[in-house]
Motif scaffolding. Structure first.
Motif, short mmCIF file in Angstrom:
data_model
loop_
_atom_site.label_atom_id
_atom_site.label_comp_id
_atom_site.label_asym_id
_atom_site.label_seq_id
_atom_site.Cartn_x
_atom_site.Cartn_y
_atom_site.Cartn_z
N TYR A 187 104.10 3.16 -5.29
CA TYR A 187 104.69 4.48 -5.01
C TYR A 187 103.60 5.51 -4.74
CZ TYR A 187 107.90 8.44 -5.70
OH TYR A 187 108.65 9.58 -5.53
N SER A 219 114.04 -6.20 -7.14
CA SER A 219 113.13 -5.71 -6.12
C SER A 219 113.17 -4.21 -6.01
CB SER A 219 113.50 -6.33 -4.77
OG SER A 219 114.78 -5.90 -4.39
N SER A 220 112.12 -3.64 -5.45
CA SER A 220 112.06 -2.22 -5.19
C SER A 220 111.13 -1.98 -4.03
CB SER A 220 111.57 -1.46 -6.42
OG SER A 220 110.30 -1.90 -6.79
N GLU A 268 106.27 -2.43 -14.00
CA GLU A 268 106.48 -1.00 -13.86
C GLU A 268 105.20 -0.32 -13.36
OE1 GLU A 268 107.78 -2.77 -16.38
OE2 GLU A 268 109.78 -2.52 -15.54
N SER A 280 109.79 1.21 -3.17
CA SER A 280 108.87 2.32 -3.40
C SER A 280 108.68 3.15 -2.14
CB SER A 280 107.51 1.83 -3.90
OG SER A 280 107.64 1.14 -5.09
N HIS A 287 104.78 -1.15 -9.64
CA HIS A 287 105.76 -0.36 -8.88
C HIS A 287 105.29 1.07 -8.71
CE1 HIS A 287 109.36 2.26 -8.62
NE2 HIS A 287 109.83 1.29 -7.85
N THR A 288 104.78 1.66 -9.78
CA THR A 288 104.27 3.03 -9.70
C THR A 288 103.03 3.11 -8.83
OG1 THR A 288 105.14 3.45 -11.93
CG2 THR A 288 103.50 5.00 -11.08
N ASP A 324 113.95 4.30 -7.27
CA ASP A 324 114.13 4.18 -5.82
C ASP A 324 115.54 4.52 -5.39
OD1 ASP A 324 111.51 3.26 -5.31
OD2 ASP A 324 112.06 1.28 -6.03
N PHE A 330 104.74 -10.92 -7.87
CA PHE A 330 105.21 -9.82 -7.03
C PHE A 330 104.86 -10.12 -5.59
CE2 PHE A 330 100.97 -8.34 -8.35
CZ PHE A 330 100.42 -7.87 -7.16
N TYR A 387 108.25 -6.35 -4.14
CA TYR A 387 109.41 -7.01 -4.73
C TYR A 387 108.91 -7.89 -5.88
CZ TYR A 387 112.05 -5.63 -0.58
OH TYR A 387 112.66 -4.91 0.41
N SER A 404 112.41 -2.38 -12.05
CA SER A 404 111.27 -2.98 -11.36
C SER A 404 110.77 -4.21 -12.05
CB SER A 404 110.13 -1.97 -11.24
OG SER A 404 109.63 -1.65 -12.52
#
Length: 694
Positions: A181, A328-329, A174, A331, A177-178, A243, A65, A79, A324
């Motif tokens: 966020y 990419s994300s 995941e 957040s 990603h959370t 997102d 990541f 990402y 995720s």
């Protein structure tokens, strides 16, 4: 000392400021890292970035990541990458996103010296767009501490969330990603009274929609997707926030969906003992990983999710275009900051999807206590009693009792332990160690003696390997007692070390001859081959871990025969086997020292030896069977029948033709480099072509 009268006769030296070169060589340390007081005074003036990984392959196939942190607002973007080479494309996407959001330009990018940041295309792109690259010194991650600390923080949060909800580590993307966020909506010591989200967007974030990661929830099935009598809800696991939509990312049966009409059940409670146990496991994992996630979990209470491999989401109420785990994300989108109100409670779903399964074993099932009986630990003595009579003299590592409940997943996805303390917790590895130890004892490999004066015995360790067949399926557990040969000294406890191995040309020629003549090719495996070699030197070794004889721990073993790991072990085994083959009538080839031929009248047998793997062919099956009996009379061997799998090559025998293939190896290579999803091409690569990096 002279002034205080501590010594007498100390001469007086004139103090000089010259540097002492010897002291510099012997005492130099790293300079201390000062705390930086400088902060960016606008958004995107300074951006910190780093790639973290490789980690265990995520559900979406990612191993890394990539983080970006704005120094002014401490806003974080993440990402997910399958390969480090994707970092450049992700940076271009990130730049377009953030510069469009705040209408400002990136000034400086603080990064390390990774190849993903030092490539020519990255350098050219930054030069063309006026972005200054600020590199850290080599092996000095402290100079990029903002993003390095964030890596550690996010990994800690991810481990905690996955462990507490007993989710598979494959969902680390995941969880990361959370975590990003939530960090963007949480206070930080770097900002005064505001969150990174507010510092970036200029308004306070809404947190009413936040829910417990991994909690059970029920998503409404749209009326267009159900009939009159179908359940109005389906059971899911909350896995994060979208997102691109105002909704939650939900998981069931290996599928992700995004939905806003969700009812959460966050009432699952844990006792104080359970929480304390989970925290204890987290501490143990953290100390072993040093801030990095392992590729496989080692905690014995991890739960595995049983998901199908299909990624079709056509049956889901709604789908998300971003995962995720595979793309990419950021957040950071403000559209995801608010939540929608839930509908009134619906009836309980009739179709239930279980998310967890029971653990395979519990802590405390196996102990390491020792007993003087049989000079073995209690668990080893019990295992010897449990071995079936027909397996007592075997040295393979197949389990004596394979209960159906424990054979599906052993030791967390077939993890190979690296230490004795890890292996002794699992019954399969206990069985393997007992069988190996018993094979060593039966072979009269050593004798217990007092350590001679002025002799330093070499150490030993257990090495664990899981053997697979040609289909990639688990075949057996193998524990090997290996001597630590790095302590050996040439001329003292070893002389010559070279031992020949079969050339591939010899193997191919043997198979070609068998195919031409219509002969069958057989395979035999020598059990604990190196243990048969006779030692000419005196070698002393410490007692194996877990098998120390009570009351005689100070004694050592004098090796009579070779042991795996000894520098001379391959040569000793080859000499032993060479002498025996000549004794039973074989003649060694002058072209290849591992090719042997025996001809008795009209009967011809050809034998090729690759360490402990033998392939045998000839013009008469009964004569080959006789050769097998003679070999088994001299050594403990396993008759594997017709040759099917040899040195990583699959062999398919048919009358008058033999086909060899490495399909298993070819399938594993793309997976090793994360290219299993790449497009196939029909034209082969040019032979002997040289690839260069631009």
């Amino acid at each position: 000392m002279q002034k205080q009268g501590m010594v007498k006769g100390l001469p007086t030296f004139k103090r000089e400021n010259a540097k002492c070169e010897a002291c510099i060589y012997g005492k130099q340390n790293r300079e201390s890292f000062p705390t930086s007081s400088w902060r960016a005074n606008r958004r995107l003036q300074l951006v910190h970035s780093d790639v973290c990984g490789p980690l265990q392959t995520s559900f979406g196939g990612c191993k890394y990541f990539l983080l970006f942190i704005d120094d002014f607002s401490r806003m974080t973007w993440v990402y997910f990458l399958k390969n480090k080479s994707e970092a450049f494309d992700k940076f271009k996407n990130f730049r377009q996103l953030v510069e469009n959001e705040v209408k400002e330009k990136i000034g400086t990018l603080r990064i390390d010296n990774g190849g993903e940041f030092t490539s020519n295309e990255f350098k050219t792109y930054c030069s063309e767009n006026g972005i200054r690259r600020h590199f850290t010194n080599v092996y000095t991650p402290q100079q990029n501490g903002v993003v390095e600390r964030m890596n550690r923080t996010l990994l800690g949060m991810a481990r905690s969330m996955l462990t507490f909800k007993r989710l598979s580590p494959t969902y680390w993307a995941e969880a990361i990603h959370t975590a990003v966020y939530l960090r963007n909506r949480s206070p930080t010591a770097s900002l005064d009274g505001i969150t990174p989200y507010e510092a970036w967007f200029g308004f306070k974030p809404r947190v009413k929609h936040l829910r417990v990661f991994g909690s059970v929830c029920y998503a409404l099935v749209p009326k267009e997707k159900r009939t009159k009598l179908d359940s109005r809800s389906l059971k899911f696991t909350m896995i994060g926030y979208s997102d691109e939509k105002k909704g939650y990312r939900l998981l069931t049966n290996g599928k992700f969906i995004v939905s806003r009409d969700v009812i959460f059940d966050e009432t699952e409670s844990k006792s104080a003992e359970e929480i304390e146990d989970l925290l204890h496991k987290l501490e143990n994992k953290g100390s072993k990983r040093n801030g990095k996630m392992q590729s496989q979990p080692t905690s014995p209470n991890w739960y595995e999710l049983d998901f199908p491999s299909s990624e079709d989401e056509s049956s889901s109420p709604s789908t998300s275009t971003t995962s995720s785990g595979s793309s990419s994300s950021s957040s950071a989108s403000p559209s995801s900051s608010s939540s929608s109100d839930s509908d009134s409670p619906h009836s309980s779903p009739e179709r239930r999807t279980s998310v967890y399964i029971n653990p395979l074993y519990n802590e405390g099932d196996f102990t390491e206590a020792q007993t003087s009986e049989h000079q073995l630990p209690k668990w080893a003595v019990q295992l010897l009693k449990d071995v079936r009579p027909d397996e007592q003299n075997k040295t393979g590592t197949r389990r004596a009792h394979r209960s159906e409940g424990n054979f599906a997943l052993i030791a967390n996805d077939f993890t190979e332990p690296s230490t004795y303390n890890e292996a002794v917790k699992h019954k399969e590895w206990q069985q393997a160690m007992v069988e190996e130890y018993q094979a060593v004892i039966d072979n009269n490999t050593w004798k217990l003696v007092d350590c001679p004066a002025n002799v330093k015995p070499i150490g030993c360790k257990w090495v664990y390997r899981i053997k697979y067949n040609q289909k990639g399926e688990l075949d057996k557990y193998k524990a090997r007692l290996v001597a630590k040969s790095f302590a050996q000294q040439e001329g003292i406890d070893y002389e010559e070390t070279f031992a020949p191995t079969a050339k591939w040309n010899t193997i191919r020629l043997t198979l070609a001859l068998a195919a031409q003549k219509g002969w069958k090719v057989h395979q035999m495996d020598v059990k604990s081959a190196f243990l048969n070699g006779d030692l000419q030197e005196e070698v002393y070794m410490t007692q194996p871990p877990g098998f120390e004889i009570e009351g005689q721990e100070h004694k050592v073993y004098k090796l009579i025969k070779a042991l795996y790991g000894l520098k001379q072990a391959p040569r000793a085994w080859y000499a032993k086997m060479d002498d025996y083959l000549k004794k039973v009538g074989f003649q060694r080839s002058e072209s290849d020292d591992t090719l042997y031929v025996r001809q008795q009248g009209k009967y011809l047998v050809i034998l090729v030896m690759y360490v402990d793997d033998l392939i045998i062919t000839g013009n008469h099956d009964d004569h080959i069977a006789q050769v097998k009996k003679e070999l088994q009379a001299g050594f403990k061997m396993t008759d594997l029948g017709l040759l099917h799998y040899y040195l990583g090559v699959e062999v398919f025998q048919r009358p008058h033709h033999i086909f060899i293939s490495q399909s298993k190896y070819v399938a594993e290579v793309p997976q090793r480099f994360g290219m299993q999803d790449c497009n196939l091409v029909l034209n082969p690569m040019e032979q002997n072509s040289k690839l260069s990096k631009f």
